[in-house]
Write a protein that holds these residues in place. Structure first.
Motif, PDB file in Angstrom:
ATOM      1  N   LYS A  10       0.647  -1.009  -0.160  1.00 11.09           N
ATOM      2  CA  LYS A  10       0.070   0.031  -0.147  1.00 11.09           C
ATOM      3  C   LYS A  10       0.762   1.210   0.046  1.00 11.09           C
ATOM      4  CE  LYS A  10      -4.151  -2.447   2.811  1.00 11.09           C
ATOM      5  NZ  LYS A  10      -4.275  -2.027   3.874  1.00 11.09           N
ATOM      6  N   CYS A  11       1.979   1.222   0.732  1.00 12.01           N
ATOM      7  CA  CYS A  11       2.941   2.146   1.351  1.00 12.01           C
ATOM      8  C   CYS A  11       3.246   2.656  -0.757  1.00 12.01           C
ATOM      9  CB  CYS A  11       4.031   2.066   1.967  1.00 12.01           C
ATOM     10  SG  CYS A  11       4.873   3.404   2.286  1.00 12.01           S
ATOM     11  N   SER A  12       3.517   1.637  -1.115  1.00 12.22           N
ATOM     12  CA  SER A  12       4.719   1.494  -2.625  1.00 12.22           C
ATOM     13  C   SER A  12       3.821   2.548  -3.854  1.00 12.22           C
ATOM     14  CB  SER A  12       4.721  -0.177  -3.090  1.00 12.22           C
ATOM     15  OG  SER A  12       5.977  -0.326  -2.272  1.00 12.22           O
ATOM     16  N   GLU A  13       2.222   2.294  -3.126  1.00 13.96           N
ATOM     17  CA  GLU A  13       1.429   2.571  -4.043  1.00 13.96           C
ATOM     18  C   GLU A  13       1.163   3.895  -4.004  1.00 13.96           C
ATOM     19  OE1 GLU A  13      -2.324   0.306  -3.474  1.00 13.96           O
ATOM     20  OE2 GLU A  13      -1.019  -1.506  -4.500  1.00 13.96           O
ATOM     21  N   SER A  97      19.042  13.979  -0.240  1.00 18.35           N
ATOM     22  CA  SER A  97      19.707  13.154  -0.318  1.00 18.35           C
ATOM     23  C   SER A  97      17.944  12.135   0.033  1.00 18.35           C
ATOM     24  CB  SER A  97      19.672  12.595   0.729  1.00 18.35           C
ATOM     25  OG  SER A  97      18.489  12.545   2.220  1.00 18.35           O
ATOM     26  N   ILE A  98      17.872  11.264  -0.324  1.00 16.03           N
ATOM     27  CA  ILE A  98      16.455  10.954  -0.545  1.00 16.03           C
ATOM     28  C   ILE A  98      16.072   9.417  -0.068  1.00 16.03           C
ATOM     29  CG2 ILE A  98      17.325   9.310  -2.589  1.00 16.03           C
ATOM     30  CD1 ILE A  98      14.911   9.582  -4.057  1.00 16.03           C
ATOM     31  N   HIS A  99      15.320   9.241   0.714  1.00 17.98           N
ATOM     32  CA  HIS A  99      15.099   8.051   1.684  1.00 17.98           C
ATOM     33  C   HIS A  99      15.191   6.478   0.712  1.00 17.98           C
ATOM     34  CE1 HIS A  99      12.754   4.944   3.965  1.00 17.98           C
ATOM     35  NE2 HIS A  99      12.610   5.742   4.985  1.00 17.98           N
ATOM     36  N   ASP A 100      15.399   5.633   1.597  1.00 15.28           N
ATOM     37  CA  ASP A 100      15.861   4.153   0.974  1.00 15.28           C
ATOM     38  C   ASP A 100      14.138   4.050   0.096  1.00 15.28           C
ATOM     39  OD1 ASP A 100      18.043   4.889   1.779  1.00 15.28           O
ATOM     40  OD2 ASP A 100      17.676   2.818   3.707  1.00 15.28           O
ATOM     41  N   LEU A 101      13.255   4.137   0.217  1.00 12.38           N
ATOM     42  CA  LEU A 101      11.939   3.425  -0.219  1.00 12.38           C
ATOM     43  C   LEU A 101      11.943   4.348  -1.953  1.00 12.38           C
ATOM     44  CD1 LEU A 101       9.808   3.416   2.973  1.00 12.38           C
ATOM     45  CD2 LEU A 101      10.473   0.962   1.391  1.00 12.38           C
TER      46      LEU A 101
END
Length: 123
Positions: A10-13, A97-101
């Motif tokens: 869901k988070c990825s969506e 920077s950018i978060h890993d996800l």
């Protein structure tokens, strides 16, 4: 929100929806973050000229390419797709920077669009 199996999907969506809302130049700028190593602090004075050299930044009336590139980076920050690590005393982004996800999303989209392919090596 939990990051376990179904909630992670869901988070990825949700994150994917944020990406789909971007203009083409912003998508290109976002995907460019896939080229940097995980947890890397990116120097904006290096990043922005790279975006310009790659042709991601369109010429806008009454603005230099550098000003437009800075605006694009700020837009990605405002959309919570990029994190500010350090700002100058005048408010300009120095390191980001950018978060890993989000990096995973950038890698996935870059691969889908044949933008770039990231190879990782344990060393």
């Amino acid at each position: 929100m939990s990051w376990h199996a179904n909630d992670g999907k869901k988070c990825s969506e949700i994150i994917g929806t944020s990406y789909e809302d971007l203009s083409l130049p912003l998508k290109l700028c976002f995907m460019y973050f896939a080229a940097f190593p995980e947890d890397h602090e990116i120097n904006a004075t290096f990043l922005l000229p790279m975006w310009i050299a790659e042709g991601f930044i369109p010429q806008e009336d009454n603005r230099t390419l550098e000003e437009t590139a800075e605006g694009y980076l700020e837009d990605l920050v405002q959309r919570s797709l990029v994190q500010v690590k350090y700002r100058s005393s005048k408010g300009s982004i120095i390191y980001c920077s950018i978060h890993d996800l989000l990096r995973d999303l950038a890698i996935q989209k870059a691969k889908e669009d044949n933008f770039l392919v990231v190879y990782s090596h344990p060393d």
